[in-house]
Motif scaffolding. Sequence first.
Motif, PDB file in Angstrom:
ATOM      1  N   ALA A 142       7.631   2.724  -9.593  1.00 24.42           N
ATOM      2  CA  ALA A 142       8.341   2.660  -8.324  1.00 24.42           C
ATOM      3  C   ALA A 142       8.496   4.048  -7.721  1.00 24.42           C
ATOM      4  N   ALA A 143       8.635   5.067  -8.532  1.00 26.21           N
ATOM      5  CA  ALA A 143       8.786   6.432  -8.037  1.00 26.21           C
ATOM      6  C   ALA A 143       7.451   7.010  -7.591  1.00 26.21           C
ATOM      7  N   ALA A 144       6.362   6.417  -8.027  1.00 20.55           N
ATOM      8  CA  ALA A 144       5.037   6.923  -7.682  1.00 20.55           C
ATOM      9  C   ALA A 144       4.502   6.161  -6.480  1.00 20.55           C
TER      10      ALA A 144
ATOM     11  N   THR B 151       9.876  -3.732  -6.527  1.00 16.64           N
ATOM     12  CA  THR B 151      10.257  -4.674  -5.483  1.00 16.64           C
ATOM     13  C   THR B 151       9.501  -4.306  -4.219  1.00 16.64           C
ATOM     14  N   ASP B 152       8.711  -5.255  -3.701  1.00 19.17           N
ATOM     15  CA  ASP B 152       7.908  -4.964  -2.519  1.00 19.17           C
ATOM     16  C   ASP B 152       8.734  -5.142  -1.245  1.00 19.17           C
ATOM     17  N   ALA B 153       8.117  -4.908  -0.086  1.00 17.71           N
ATOM     18  CA  ALA B 153       8.818  -4.959   1.202  1.00 17.71           C
ATOM     19  C   ALA B 153       9.386  -6.341   1.496  1.00 17.71           C
ATOM     20  N   ALA B 154       8.776  -7.394   0.998  1.00 14.95           N
ATOM     21  CA  ALA B 154       9.247  -8.756   1.233  1.00 14.95           C
ATOM     22  C   ALA B 154      10.346  -9.160   0.253  1.00 14.95           C
ATOM     23  N   GLY B 155      10.692  -8.273  -0.655  1.00 15.44           N
ATOM     24  CA  GLY B 155      11.714  -8.582  -1.655  1.00 15.44           C
ATOM     25  C   GLY B 155      11.161  -9.232  -2.909  1.00 15.44           C
TER      26      GLY B 155
ATOM     27  N   PHE C  43       2.240  -2.818 -10.790  1.00 25.71           N
ATOM     28  CA  PHE C  43       1.467  -1.581 -10.876  1.00 25.71           C
ATOM     29  C   PHE C  43       0.604  -1.692 -12.119  1.00 25.71           C
ATOM     30  N   ALA C  44      -0.690  -1.360 -11.983  1.00 30.19           N
ATOM     31  CA  ALA C  44      -1.596  -1.316 -13.136  1.00 30.19           C
ATOM     32  C   ALA C  44      -2.434  -0.052 -13.008  1.00 30.19           C
ATOM     33  N   GLY C  45      -2.449   0.727 -14.061  1.00 23.23           N
ATOM     34  CA  GLY C  45      -3.206   1.965 -14.024  1.00 23.23           C
ATOM     35  C   GLY C  45      -3.340   2.579 -15.396  1.00 23.23           C
TER      36      GLY C  45
ATOM     37  N   GLY D  66      -3.580   4.556 -10.550  1.00 22.52           N
ATOM     38  CA  GLY D  66      -3.402   3.117 -10.596  1.00 22.52           C
ATOM     39  C   GLY D  66      -3.328   2.495  -9.221  1.00 22.52           C
ATOM     40  N   THR D  67      -3.101   1.186  -9.221  1.00 22.89           N
ATOM     41  CA  THR D  67      -3.054   0.393  -8.007  1.00 22.89           C
ATOM     42  C   THR D  67      -1.756  -0.393  -7.956  1.00 22.89           C
ATOM     43  N   LEU D  68      -1.150  -0.411  -6.757  1.00 29.01           N
ATOM     44  CA  LEU D  68       0.057  -1.201  -6.523  1.00 29.01           C
ATOM     45  C   LEU D  68      -0.334  -2.443  -5.735  1.00 29.01           C
ATOM     46  N   THR D  69       0.076  -3.612  -6.235  1.00 28.00           N
ATOM     47  CA  THR D  69      -0.168  -4.866  -5.527  1.00 28.00           C
ATOM     48  C   THR D  69       1.166  -5.547  -5.273  1.00 28.00           C
ATOM     49  N   ASP D  70       1.292  -6.165  -4.088  1.00 26.75           N
ATOM     50  CA  ASP D  70       2.558  -6.817  -3.759  1.00 26.75           C
ATOM     51  C   ASP D  70       2.631  -8.203  -4.390  1.00 26.75           C
TER      52      ASP D  70
END
Length: 188
Positions: free
Chosen positions: A28-30, A55-59, A64-66, A88-92
């Motif tokens: 979350a900090a990255a 927590t994504d923008a939609a709640g 995160f996977a990396g 890594g990659t962030l997915t919502d």
Amino acid sequence: MNHRQRLSMIVVTVLAALGLAAAGTNAAAAAPSTPAAAPPAATAVPTTPVTGTFTDAAGGTGAFAGSFTPTRFAARGGSLVAIGTLTGTLTDSTGATVGTVTRTVSAPAAIAQATCRVLDLTLGPLHLDLLGLVVDLNQVHLVINAVPGPGNLLGNLLCAIAGLLDGTPSAGTLAAILTFLLALLGQL
């Protein structure tokens, strides 16, 4: 402590540092700040998988996977830290890619000691004749290891006693040794 035990301890330290580096990173900090970078070239330096949630923008709960690849070790405030690249990659929560991360991060590293040798005794074959009672004993190899950890009172005590005369290297010394080992692995 002989040469083989020291080398084993260094290998255990490297593995522990890599494992703790993955646990100490916070996805979350990255937050994504740069476009996707080219994947790093394959080297002999091991990478550690890193996963997490945010927590994504939609709640909803994003993922995160990396991976974390250590580049060096350092001493900060008397503690050992692993410094490396987190990619890594962030997915919502819908599965859409939010962004990618390629950042230099540092994470606390600790020395993990699985066991400490308390006694290693080898007795050769023994033949006793006690007034007509004959006892033949083949070779005996007795090894007693203490296992330190939470709740292992006797293991903690015996490891502390067994290591009283061993010099404890500083965090700076450990950082230099581990960084040297990473450099050697990078040359393979």
